[in-house]
Each structure stands twice: as C-alpha cells, then as structure tokens.
Design an enzyme around this catalytic site. Sequence first.
Site, PDB file in Angstrom:
ATOM      1  N   HIS A 253     -10.405  -4.912   8.936  1.00 27.67           N
ATOM      2  CA  HIS A 253     -10.971  -4.544   7.631  1.00 27.67           C
ATOM      3  C   HIS A 253     -11.999  -3.429   7.769  1.00 27.67           C
ATOM      4  O   HIS A 253     -12.287  -2.733   6.802  1.00 27.67           O
ATOM      5  CB  HIS A 253     -11.671  -5.742   6.973  1.00 27.67           C
TER       6      HIS A 253
ATOM      7  N   GLU B  50       0.812  -1.216   0.000  1.00 27.71           N
ATOM      8  CA  GLU B  50       0.000   0.000   0.000  1.00 27.71           C
ATOM      9  C   GLU B  50       0.848   1.270   0.000  1.00 27.71           C
ATOM     10  O   GLU B  50       0.465   2.288  -0.582  1.00 27.71           O
ATOM     11  CB  GLU B  50      -0.923   0.016   1.217  1.00 27.71           C
TER      12      GLU B  50
HETATM   13  C1  LIG Z   1      -2.230  -4.688   4.246  1.00 31.56           C
HETATM   14  C2  LIG Z   1      -3.224  -5.525   3.529  1.00 31.56           C
HETATM   15  N1  LIG Z   1      -3.422  -5.325   2.219  1.00 31.56           N
HETATM   16  C3  LIG Z   1      -4.328  -6.058   1.545  1.00 31.56           C
HETATM   17  C4  LIG Z   1      -5.073  -7.008   2.185  1.00 31.56           C
HETATM   18  C5  LIG Z   1      -6.135  -7.800   1.420  1.00 31.56           C
HETATM   19  N2  LIG Z   1      -5.660  -9.162   1.229  1.00 31.56           N
HETATM   20  C6  LIG Z   1      -5.945 -10.130   2.093  1.00 31.56           C
HETATM   21  S1  LIG Z   1      -5.147 -11.568   1.735  1.00 31.56           S
HETATM   22  C7  LIG Z   1      -4.439 -10.882   0.387  1.00 31.56           C
HETATM   23  C8  LIG Z   1      -3.506 -11.697  -0.444  1.00 31.56           C
HETATM   24  C9  LIG Z   1      -2.348 -12.141   0.369  1.00 31.56           C
HETATM   25  O1  LIG Z   1      -1.443 -12.831  -0.441  1.00 31.56           O
HETATM   26  P1  LIG Z   1      -0.329 -13.698   0.244  1.00 31.56           P
HETATM   27  O2  LIG Z   1       0.419 -12.892   1.225  1.00 31.56           O
HETATM   28  O3  LIG Z   1       0.442 -14.342  -0.834  1.00 31.56           O
HETATM   29  O4  LIG Z   1      -1.117 -14.781   1.098  1.00 31.56           O
HETATM   30  P2  LIG Z   1      -2.156 -15.866   0.548  1.00 31.56           P
HETATM   31  O5  LIG Z   1      -3.495 -15.238   0.605  1.00 31.56           O
HETATM   32  O6  LIG Z   1      -1.744 -16.239  -0.812  1.00 31.56           O
HETATM   33  O7  LIG Z   1      -2.056 -16.992   1.516  1.00 31.56           O
HETATM   34  C10 LIG Z   1      -4.820  -9.559   0.227  1.00 31.56           C
HETATM   35  C11 LIG Z   1      -4.382  -8.669  -0.854  1.00 31.56           C
HETATM   36  C12 LIG Z   1      -4.848  -7.169   3.562  1.00 31.56           C
HETATM   37  N3  LIG Z   1      -5.551  -8.056   4.289  1.00 31.56           N
HETATM   38  N4  LIG Z   1      -3.928  -6.435   4.194  1.00 31.56           N
END
Ligand SMILES: Cc1ncc(C[n+]2csc(CCOP(=O)(O)OP(=O)(O)O)c2C)c(N)n1
Lengths: 326, 326, 318, 318
Positions: free
Chosen positions: D123, D54
């Site tokens: 959230h 972000e």
């Molecule tokens: C700071 C932040 N940005 C965006 C999100 C929204 N979000 C939740 S899970 C996710 C993807 C996360 O990807 P990764 O770290 O690879 O974990 P995975 O879900 O693949 O296990 C996103 C963008 C969040 N929860 N927190």
Amino acid sequence: MTTTFETIEAPVVGETAAALESMLLIRAFEEKMAALKAANQAPSSCTSVGQEASAVGVVGALAKDDFILTNHRSAGHLLARGANPDRLMAEILGKATGYCKGKSGSLHISVKELGVLLTSTIVGGELSLVTGVGLSTAMSDSNAVVAVFFGDGAATEGIFHESVNLASVWDLPILYVCENNQWQAYVHRNETMRVDHVSEWASRYGIPTKTVDGNDVEAVRAAAEEAVEYIRKHRKPYFLETYTYRLRGHMEPDDQAYVDKNELASWKERDPIARAEERLLETSLFSAADIADVRERVARRIEAAAEFALSSPYPSFDELLTDVYA
Amino acid sequence: MTTTFETIEAPVVGETAAALESMLLIRAFEEKMAALKAANQAPSSCTSVGQEASAVGVVGALAKDDFILTNHRSAGHLLARGANPDRLMAEILGKATGYCKGKSGSLHISVKELGVLLTSTIVGGELSLVTGVGLSTAMSDSNAVVAVFFGDGAATEGIFHESVNLASVWDLPILYVCENNQWQAYVHRNETMRVDHVSEWASRYGIPTKTVDGNDVEAVRAAAEEAVEYIRKHRKPYFLETYTYRLRGHMEPDDQAYVDKNELASWKERDPIARAEERLLETSLFSAADIADVRERVARRIEAAAEFALSSPYPSFDELLTDVYA
Amino acid sequence: MRTITVDEAITEGLAEEMRRDPRVITFGEGVATKGYKLAQEFGSKRVRNTPLAEGIIAGTAAGAAATGLRPVIDLLFAPFLTFAMDEIVNSAGKLRYLSGGQFSFPMVTITRTGAGWGVGAQHNHNIEAWFVHTPGVKVVMPSNAADFKGLLKSAIRDDNPVMFFTDISLIYVPGEVPDGDYVVPIGKAAVKREGSDVTLISYAKTVQTCLTAADALQEQGISAEVIDLRSLKPLDEATILASVQRTGRAVVVHEAGGPCGVGAEVAAILGEKAFGSLKAPVLRITGPDVPPPASYPLEASYVPQADAVVAAVKKQFA
Amino acid sequence: MRTITVDEAITEGLAEEMRRDPRVITFGEGVATKGYKLAQEFGSKRVRNTPLAEGIIAGTAAGAAATGLRPVIDLLFAPFLTFAMDEIVNSAGKLRYLSGGQFSFPMVTITRTGAGWGVGAQHNHNIEAWFVHTPGVKVVMPSNAADFKGLLKSAIRDDNPVMFFTDISLIYVPGEVPDGDYVVPIGKAAVKREGSDVTLISYAKTVQTCLTAADALQEQGISAEVIDLRSLKPLDEATILASVQRTGRAVVVHEAGGPCGVGAEVAAILGEKAFGSLKAPVLRITGPDVPPPASYPLEASYVPQADAVVAAVKKQFA
Ligand SMILES: Cc1ncc(C[n+]2csc(CCOP(=O)(O)OP(=O)(O)O)c2C)c(N)n1
Ligand SMILES: Cc1ncc(C[n+]2csc(CCOP(=O)(O)OP(=O)(O)O)c2C)c(N)n1
Ligand SMILES: [Mg+2]
Ligand SMILES: [Mg+2]
C-alpha cells in the site's frame, strides 16, 4: 468529429460487389506491403490477408459518426472505412505524409477524421480504451456506436474481462468484434484456451453474443447490422465474433513453418474473396470480366499508393520532439 | 516443507463440534482485533466475521501437505489451518514475535510452515501467484492440492480471467475458493457484475464449478471434500464459490453507513456460528453448557493471545534493512 | 573462444543452465514455438507456450520461484512489462521482505527494447530505470555476446528476481564468447578501454558509441576510459568511482530518457562521492524524454551518437 | 484564508472544477460511496463506483479523455498503479505522440502513498519517480492543503495526463487555503524559507522535515533555504538552480528510495548546471532501498528525519 471519406475510389459497401472491391483493395494492399518488405523497401507489418470479410462486413454496417478502435492488424479496418491507401502506406513506411506523420509506423495507426481512434499495438490496449470512448459517447447526446476490433489473443489478456464486464455494468454502446483468426502470433489459439469461441467467454457478462462465419462477407455484414441496430436501440454492448483465419504469417516475413499444413490448406479453400466472387458469379449480374476489371482497378490504386508512399519524404528531425504534450 | 500444527488447542476439524470451535476461535479473534483497534491498541484489520464457515469448511477438507494462498482477510484461513493465535495477533500488531517478524502487519501474513504461502494484499495478487505454486506442485511428484482464497472483488480484476484460464489450459491442481461476501470494500457486488455467482464466470473455462451456501459449515466442508477429491484424482483445477456475507465493515473501524440495513439483518439471521450451534443442539449430543464451555475456552485462548501480542517487543531497527535479497 | 550472435548467446546460456539444473524452466508467448530446439531437448513441461497474458506469466513465475522452480520468462518487449508490474514489483520484489524472509524468488524476466527495428514506443521503451528504483529486484543490460551469456547464467543462478534487458539492436551482433561454463557476476562493471582524461560510462548499445567516441577523442589528444556498467542494480560504484577519481571527468551515456534515469543516479553518486576529484561537470547524453517514434530516421535520431559524446567531453575541457 | 485539511482541500478542488466544467467526471473503487456528497451534487453519471479493476479504470479514463471528457480517477494506493501501467504509460503517455498529435489526454490519476498508516509495501510505495521517467505525463506531489487544492485544480485543467500523489501522512493535516478560485501552476517550486548557506530541496511530507532541520541549523548559525518542488515533472530547474547558485550547497530529501529517484535527478542537474557554484557535494537523504514495512516503529524509521538532514548539512560544512 467530421468524417471525410475518399470520394473517388472509396468502396461504398452495402452490396456484395462493393464489398468484393473493398476486400480486393485490402488484399492487394497487404500483399504489396509483404512484397515491399521482401524487397527491403518497407518495414514489416502484420497483414490481414484472409480476414478481409470481417473488416469489410463489420465496418460496412457502421455509420459515418460511429467510432472504431483497432490494433496492430489494422489496414483492413482502415481501408474498409475509406482510408486513403496513399497515406496509409506512407504511414507504414514512416513517411511525413502518413496519417500519423510517420511516427506510428504500421502498428498504431489512428485516423481521427475517419473516427478510427486510439489505435494501440499493445494487445488488449484497444479493449482498455474502448470503454472510455463508450463512456464519452454514452454521456453525450449522440447515438453513435463504438466498434472495437481485437483478436482471440487479446481475449486471453485480463483486460478483456475487465472491459466487457465494465461495458455491461455501465451500459456502454460498444460493439466488441473479436476476430478469432486461430493464431496469437506464433501460438495456436487451442494452446491458450479451452473454448473454441471467444463468445462463450463473453456470454457470461449478461450481453448478447454471436459467432459468425468470418469468411462470409454477407453473413458478417448481416450479423453486424443486427448488432449495431441492437446497440443503437438499447445503448448496451454487443459481442460479435468473426471466426476466421490468418492466411499469412504473424508479421512479414514469416515462413509459417509452425503452422499445420492441413489446417492452412482447409482455410485457404474458404478464402473470403473467392467465396464472394463465386456468389457474385452465381447471380449472373457479374461476369468474370467484371471481376477482372475490379482487380485491375484495385491493382492500379495500390501501385499509385506505393509510388506515393515510396516517394514521400521522411519527417523532419524536429518532429522527434513534437506532439509529446498538448 | 514440514507442517507444524499447534498441538494443544488446535481445532481438529472433521466434525461439526470441532468446526464450531474453530469458527468461534476465529470470531473471537476478529472481535478482539476490532476491540483492540477501537481502543487504539492495534492497527486496523479486515475481519472475517460472518465468513467463518467458508474458512473452516474448506481448510478442514485439506491435507497437511496441501498449500493455501490467501489475502488481506486471512485470519480465518490461518486460524482454521492451526496458526498460533499468539503469533498471528503479534504479527497484526507489528511485533517481532509475529509470523513475519512484524514486517507484514495484518495484510500479507504468510506462514510457510503451515503451507500458507505468498499472502498478498494486492487484490488479485493471490490469483496471479497461485498458478506458479500449482505449476511447481504439478511438476513435482507430490499429490498436493493448492487452495486459493479470494473475494468476489478479486474476480473482477483481469488477473482472475488469466489465472483460471491458465490453470485450466495447463491442468494445474488448484482449488479456487471464491468467498463471495457481497462486498468489495465500500462497493456492493451488484454494482460491479451482472452475475450473482462468480461461478458463472468460472464455468466457461472448462473446469468444474460449484456454488455452495458459505454460511453452512457442513455444506462447505462436503463441497470442499468433493472438490479436493476431484483435484487429487484428476490433477486439474476446480472452482468452488462460498456464498456468504461480510458482517462487519471492510476494515476496522467501519460504521457500515453505506450498507443496506435489511440486507445486513437478513444475513445476520444466517450467521454460520448460530447455525452450527443449532445443528449441534438438535443432535442432543451437545448441550448449551457444552457450547458455553467451548466459548469460554476460546475466549481464554484469545485473551492469552492478546496478552502475548501486546507484551511482545517490536522488531529491532536493523530489521528495516534485512530480508530484501536472498 | 567462438564467435556467436547475442541471440545465440542467450539461447546457449539458457540451454546450459537448463542442462545443469532441472529446476530451470522457461515459458512465455511463443517461447516453445520460437525455441523449438529447447523444447525438443527439454520437453514440453520445461519449455512452454503461454496464453497471451503477461500478468499471469510473471505471477506464475513468481509463485513457481517461491516454491522450488527457477523460471526464465520471456515477456517479449519491455513495454509489455506494464501488464506485469504487480507481479514483479509487488510480489517478487516485496513478498520476501513482507513475509520476514520466508520466500525467495529466483526468476529471470527477459525483455527487449531500444531503437533498431522501427517498431515505435509501444515496443521500444527503455524502462530499466523503473526497476533500478524498485527494491528487491536486480537489473542487468549487457552490451555484447559474452556478457549476455555470462550474465544470463548468473541471473538464472541468482536467488532473486533479475530483470534481463536486451537491446534490440544488439540481437544479431556477433561477438566472441569464452568456451565452456563461465558466468559474468551481477554487480560488476567492465572497463572496456582504459584512459586517463575522462570516463565515459554507459551500458547496452551505447557502449559501442562511447568506444567510437573514445577513438575520436584519442585523435584529438584526449584519453577516454570507457566503462560498461552491465549491471544497473546493483551498480558497481567502486569501479566508477575509482575511474572518475583518477580522470576527474565523466560523461554518462544511455538511450533511455534522462529524468530519473540511470545517468541521473550515476551522476548523483559521482557528485557526492567523487566531488573532490571532479574537474568539470558530470554530463549526461541520453535519449530525449519523448516516446520513441517508429519512422526509421526519426528513431535513429533518438539514439545518442558518438558526436554528441565527443562534444560533451570537449565542453568539459573548454 | 480558511483552515482545512488536505483531504478537504482535495474534495473542494475537485468539486469546484466539477462545477466549473461539466466535462469533469470522477470514478474509481468506492469513489461514489466515500464521495457521496459529490455524488449527491453531481449525480451518478459524473461520480461513479467502478468494479475492482485498476486497468480498466485507467484505460476508461484515457479513452474518455481523448474523446471529450476530463476524468479524475482515484486508484487508492500507489502500488495499485502496477495494474494500470499500460493504460497510463503506453496509452495516455504515448498515443498522442504515436498518432502524430491527434489526441490529448486530460486526465488526473490520484493515488496515496508514504509512511503513516502502517499498511506495508503493497500500500505504501513511493513510485513517483517511475512517472518522472515516463514521457508524456506530468507528476505532482504537494505538501500542504493550499497546494493540494491548487495543484489539483491545475491538474484537472491541464490537457495532459497528470499523476497526483498524495502523501498518506498529510491527509488529515490542516492548512490555510486562499479563498475563492485559485490555482497553483504545475512546474513551479515554492521557496518555503529563505536562506543563504545551503538549500534543502524536498517535496511532500519531508518538506516539513526540512523546515524543522532549518530551524535546528539556524540555531547553529547556518542559514538554510527550503524549496518545496511540488511538481516533479516538469521540474522547476530555474528555482533550484537560482537558489543553489547562491547558497553553494544542496541536500535533497525525500521518502522514496534513492536509486534513480527524484533526488538523483535533482543532484544530477545541480552537478551539471551549478557545478561552478558548488562548495560541497550535493547529498541525498532518502528512504532506504527496501520495501516499506508495516510495523509502526520500523515504518517510522524508514522516513528521513530532520536529524539526518542536519547531519548532512554539517558534513557539507566540515
Ligand atoms: C489491486 C488492489 N486494488 C484495490 C485494493 C483495495 N482493497 C483492499 S480489499 C478491497 C476489496 C476486496 O474485495 P473482495 O475481493 O471481494 O474481498 P473482500 O474484502 O470482500 O474479502 C479493496 C478494494 C487492493 N488492496 N488492491
Ligand atoms: C501486451 C502485448 N503482448 C504481446 C504482444 C506481441 N504480439 C503482438 S500481436 C500478438 C498476437 C496477437 O494475437 P491476437 O490478439 O489473436 O491478434 P492477431 O494478431 O491474431 O490479429 C502478440 C503476441 C503485444 N503487442 N502486446
Ligand atoms: Mg488471433
Ligand atoms: Mg468481497
């Protein structure tokens, strides 16, 4: 964006003599700031004494339409770019004649007319903003390069990782210039990282990287030219580290009690200005008298700047409320 | 901190059969969550289908007094650690009988009694907190290891850089476990980084790193044991990447319209559960009937959990105002 | 009673608490360099320099706080908090609640802000109100050496995250501090001067402004009570209300910008709970809603002055 | 007039502005995936997925805005703003001022917040007031499809950073939108219902709560005016004051927590500038000062209800 350089005394780098003059101008400017602060005639500022070769070498490799982002330690970059010492010093003193009407002071001096954009004193601020300047440049039909100066300390902020990674993934025409001066305010770099060269970190983002002797202005210039050429041709980022040393304290005044005396002494021996002078004298195209001439010219220029800055008015009080919204 | 494991049906990993049962329990749990969501009987959650070997292999290598930090995709880690499926499912449904009294829901389930601490759904949150748990552990006389699970997406947040760097500089006993499942919500990893392995990034902090086949539970277990041994001995961080795939969508329901069909199919063929079953059947110590038994036992367990969760009460309204301040 | 500066008061308070409780540790950028005396006394494990990375400093504090330590972190200037908001707000402020009470976060975050050093808006930005608007944290912003020391000691003993704001202009101001071990409780305002006609409510550097204004008002026959809030979260409603119910008039004064600032909250509380007693509108004298400039005279003009406070009060009597 | 959902209104507004001005671009985590229709129409240069980071998303927007583009970034949920505070507050909010006016930052930051999806405090956290307390930025938080579209279009055309908050519970709510190109000006509140006895002031989801309360009050013979602020910075003081000077009573309603919230600011303004007209204390009905929980019934109980608004008004008449 039109770039207006000071015409008369502006250093036109491209050869060592011009680089020397530019470095001497920076040195004299910074020492004047320290002296004014000591005399209670100026606020404190972060000087770039010892790092002049990095500023002059890199900025000299840029074209007029290229952009520069810098940080709290910006006077070297600005002067190398041709900033007017009068207006620069006035800004540091918070005067209305300064580049930012005195609102910035020493810490966030932007000079849009010279392409020096969005200077931020938040360590890492320049890294977060440069990708945007890179993006707008990449989306335009310009062939410009966007150079961003930041310290080894900024490289330990998370935004370093985000910035270099995005520039790589999006192919942004950014020249990252990490001025690794061994210090992060009052903390030595080796307390904060397990690598000696920040380029080791940068090398993992799929972009070319190089560490250069930051106290050798010719070497810096050559490395920067190579980097700029790469970026102009490929429209992709390049990472250049200038390995150097902060010879004065973090912010004036600073007794440097926390600095290892031997380390400081060994770097003083590698003073970039002394080295450039030696190099010139070796060529025998340049005499000690020539150097004395340059030094005197520079000293006069800085005295004039101080006079200008000290005698300039402060901004009027209604400036407090302007420039908030566009 | 006392660790209470479920006694009856808790998987005691340490051999492939136990690992299989644990993986099957996770798979069944996650599929139940998806089904309940589809039937509008549960909120949506992020399932770990396809990534069971990473959870089971790593958690199996940890001792009871070790700590775990996890994220939004936590059910696998929790169940592998011996969390009670009843309370876990109740939490996801927001019930008073859940591990966090229903206040967490699916996204930030901590179970202090199992050493699963400070679960955060802020991507990167776990990385910012783990250094603190590592620090308190390092400053105590315990020999514990602190394992932190995070995704490839979390590795693109700046806090990744800050966390691994600090752990390295301060010699914190942290096992970084990057579950590289190729997806970051609705974005493929290859849109966000120029490396295939996050361990390439991590390798620059002066710590040992390894990428292991995250769909091979025996390989994960072996790699994790080696890592844990290193940390226990040297009291320094270790970086382990489990290279795997998110077989279902990001969050239930998800039609995966944005997912490359061939990629998905190729990873389905490397399903960690099928591979463990094959391995077991090859040994001839385990028959298809044995597998059917395990599957049935697991299915019963999950049905019981669903019954418990669905029939549990919601928290009382006065819970809205409790647990804000200590 | 001894006279020491605010800076000394902070160091003393921290050192006393570190002596008292081995779980107290302190770290930040240059903390061990600038606090070399602390480092000498307590060692390099408990007094640490960090990399230049506010996010991980705050996150490390939160993680350590939840697992048995009591960290005091120094993030230098308030605007640098912008790199640590997730860790303070989303983690330290919320994970107790979201976990159903499994964790607590005894940590103190020190930052500096306010006009006085001419460093501009990226070093000087009074954002204490952000944290008043944040659940799960506490906020203090003292005005004098005794309170700095006593509130810091309370903050360190508190089991919750406490934001400790230091007004730059006060750092070298001397003041009397009580001898021995004492604390100033979080959540208690101080009546700095008693009066009967109007209540001036403030905190940090502008407490002195209000006292100066009260002197001036006295000469004009108006008796002003001056309240130093000291704690901004929780706010000491009882003390404010008791005073204003008596005086019938209030002016709230602070350097932070107005919109959704602490003055808004105090004015809203008074408008609701002291409505029947109010003889005049509650007025706010705050810094303008602009980024503080670096230039000294401009910066000085940013700060509320006693004149303006006097003028506001006289408007209430008009 | 057509009826579309808020979600559709946002997409429409963005697409229209992208058609109108080639400098408008949009990026964020999954923006190109979820907005594949936009990506199809405007191409992969103007509609981009980003890494999950972000800080650099917001910083890139600020840097691009200062050099000729007009970025619209989607940071998903409001609590993720905690990773982008430096870029929004210290850079976009301050660098125009600190540079003496050399730069402007035409950028829009979209986030979602509010009860409705049971996702919990990491959230769902209504932090719009933080940005009202931040110089150099503007803040909007609409309540209905027409305003979402019209305010987004205004925000994109504005030369300043605009924070665009979307109440989660409204995303799939349909509403009528005017045909053709229209904008809703930033800084103008809307009188949603006229009344003479009390003014209910709100924004986002609780505007509907106030309308419901107004119906109930009507039955009890109390005529309530309902004002939708729409823009939180700048606030439309004139509209609020005109109404309350007429009705003499006001209740401010929002889901965000109370301390230093928008309600505090509105109440403080009324207490100062409508003092003579007030017949009863200005009351605030807000979410409690706690992190919003995930559990559905608890989450629902976090949100101000019409009953509470009615009760507040009746207290004013008691
Ligand atoms: C700071 C932040 N940005 C965006 C999100 C929204 N979000 C939740 S899970 C996710 C993807 C996360 O990807 P990764 O770290 O690879 O974990 P995975 O879900 O693949 O296990 C996103 C963008 C969040 N929860 N927190
Ligand atoms: C986010 C942030 N943290 C801390 C500071 C205080 N500070 C100013 S300069 C500096 C050291 C920066 O080190 P480096 O990046 O190496 O640059 P150098 O000063 O050596 O040129 C620090 C800690 C700041 N301005 N911003
Ligand atoms: Mg440095
Ligand atoms: Mg992933």
